[in-house]
Scaffold this motif. Structure first.
Motif, PDB file in Angstrom:
ATOM      1  N   TYR A   5       0.828  -1.209   0.000  1.00 40.55           N
ATOM      2  CA  TYR A   5       0.000   0.000   0.000  1.00 40.55           C
ATOM      3  C   TYR A   5       0.867   1.266   0.000  1.00 40.55           C
TER       4      TYR A   5
ATOM      5  N   GLN B 155      -9.082  -1.164   6.864  1.00 47.14           N
ATOM      6  CA  GLN B 155     -10.303  -1.624   6.193  1.00 47.14           C
ATOM      7  C   GLN B 155     -10.133  -2.991   5.554  1.00 47.14           C
TER       8      GLN B 155
ATOM      9  N   GLN C 289       0.758   3.678  -3.531  1.00 50.30           N
ATOM     10  CA  GLN C 289      -0.029   4.905  -3.465  1.00 50.30           C
ATOM     11  C   GLN C 289       0.782   5.985  -2.753  1.00 50.30           C
TER      12      GLN C 289
ATOM     13  N   HIS D  70      -3.756   8.019   5.611  1.00 50.88           N
ATOM     14  CA  HIS D  70      -4.627   7.424   4.592  1.00 50.88           C
ATOM     15  C   HIS D  70      -4.219   5.976   4.310  1.00 50.88           C
ATOM     16  N   THR D  71      -2.918   5.724   4.287  1.00 49.99           N
ATOM     17  CA  THR D  71      -2.448   4.357   4.052  1.00 49.99           C
ATOM     18  C   THR D  71      -2.924   3.417   5.151  1.00 49.99           C
TER      19      THR D  71
ATOM     20  N   GLU E 173      -5.512   3.846   7.141  1.00 49.33           N
ATOM     21  CA  GLU E 173      -6.967   3.694   7.014  1.00 49.33           C
ATOM     22  C   GLU E 173      -7.293   2.577   6.027  1.00 49.33           C
ATOM     23  N   ARG E 174      -6.597   2.568   4.887  1.00 57.33           N
ATOM     24  CA  ARG E 174      -6.841   1.530   3.882  1.00 57.33           C
ATOM     25  C   ARG E 174      -6.437   0.160   4.422  1.00 57.33           C
TER      26      ARG E 174
END
Length: 234
Positions: free
Chosen positions: A73, A90, A77, A83-84, A86-87
């Protein structure tokens, strides 16, 4: 096996870096602690320290799964650390065997004004420790969120600090500070005081001495430490 799963460090121009991993005293308590550091396509460097819940082969296997996901990740990205993570949170419950974990993900950047800057997010992990060039020590409490697996859809905070030449950052797992005989705050304070006393040591010596002085004698957990220093004269 645990040592085999842990990575080699990259070589960074103008940055000192060292790591240590100590297994749990009981060989049956294979742990889920890990560290990681790797270059990113834009020239930044990703820094990670984390801990998968559990003390068995499942925790060690989950650590490898989570580490590889986070690497992918972060590389694929060009997102800020929060944000990383968070991904990752999930996806973790759907494509890994990990139920809960803590970690700090940071990006070491070259600051426009000179020196380096650190941007990070903290998922329920002990806070990084900063030793600044004038001898002050303090924990980086910004960017603190809940551990992975607790609530995958919650936005995560982020912290940012400029690292002047002479600064040292310590990322570590809870095996360095936790004890059954004292509160967690006491372990954090002991680490802070010891680091202040040892701040003039070479980076490798600093980390080795902290493992002797700060790790509680009754701790039965494994320990991972990742330390970086911005030299005064690169």
């Amino acid at each position: 096996m645990q040592r085999y799963l842990l990575p080699q460090l990259p070589r960074l121009a103008g940055v000192e870096m060292t790591v240590r991993y100590l297994p749990a005293p009981d060989a049956s308590h294979v742990g889920g602690d890990w560290y990681d550091a790797f270059p990113l396509p834009n020239g930044d460097t990703a820094l990670v320290v984390g801990d998968v819940v559990g003390h068995d082969l499942e925790a060690a296997a989950g650590m490898a799964q989570l580490r590889n996901m986070l690497r992918a990740y972060t590389w694929a990205q060009d997102d800020p650390p929060h944000h990383t993570v968070e991904r990752l949170d999930q996806a973790m419950g759907h494509i890994t065997d990990v139920s809960m974990a803590t970690l700090v993900l940071a990006r070491l950047e070259t600051a426009p004004s000179g020196g380096r800057a650190l941007t990070w997010t903290n998922a329920g992990h002990p806070p990084p420790l900063l030793l600044d060039p004038v001898g002050r020590t303090g924990f980086l409490g910004d960017g603190k969120g809940i551990l992975l697996g607790a609530c995958g859809d919650r936005p995560r905070p982020q912290g940012h600090v400029h690292l002047h030449p002479g600064s040292t950052i310590l990322l570590y797992t809870d095996g360095l500070i936790e004890s059954r005989r004292q509160p967690l705050d006491a372990g954090l304070q002991r680490l802070k005081d010891d680091a202040a006393d040892l701040r003039h040591r070479q980076l490798d010596d600093l980390v080795d001495d902290l493992l002797v002085r700060s790790r509680p004698a009754d701790n039965d957990d494994d320990v991972a430490v990742l330390a970086i220093r911005i030299p005064r004269n690169p």
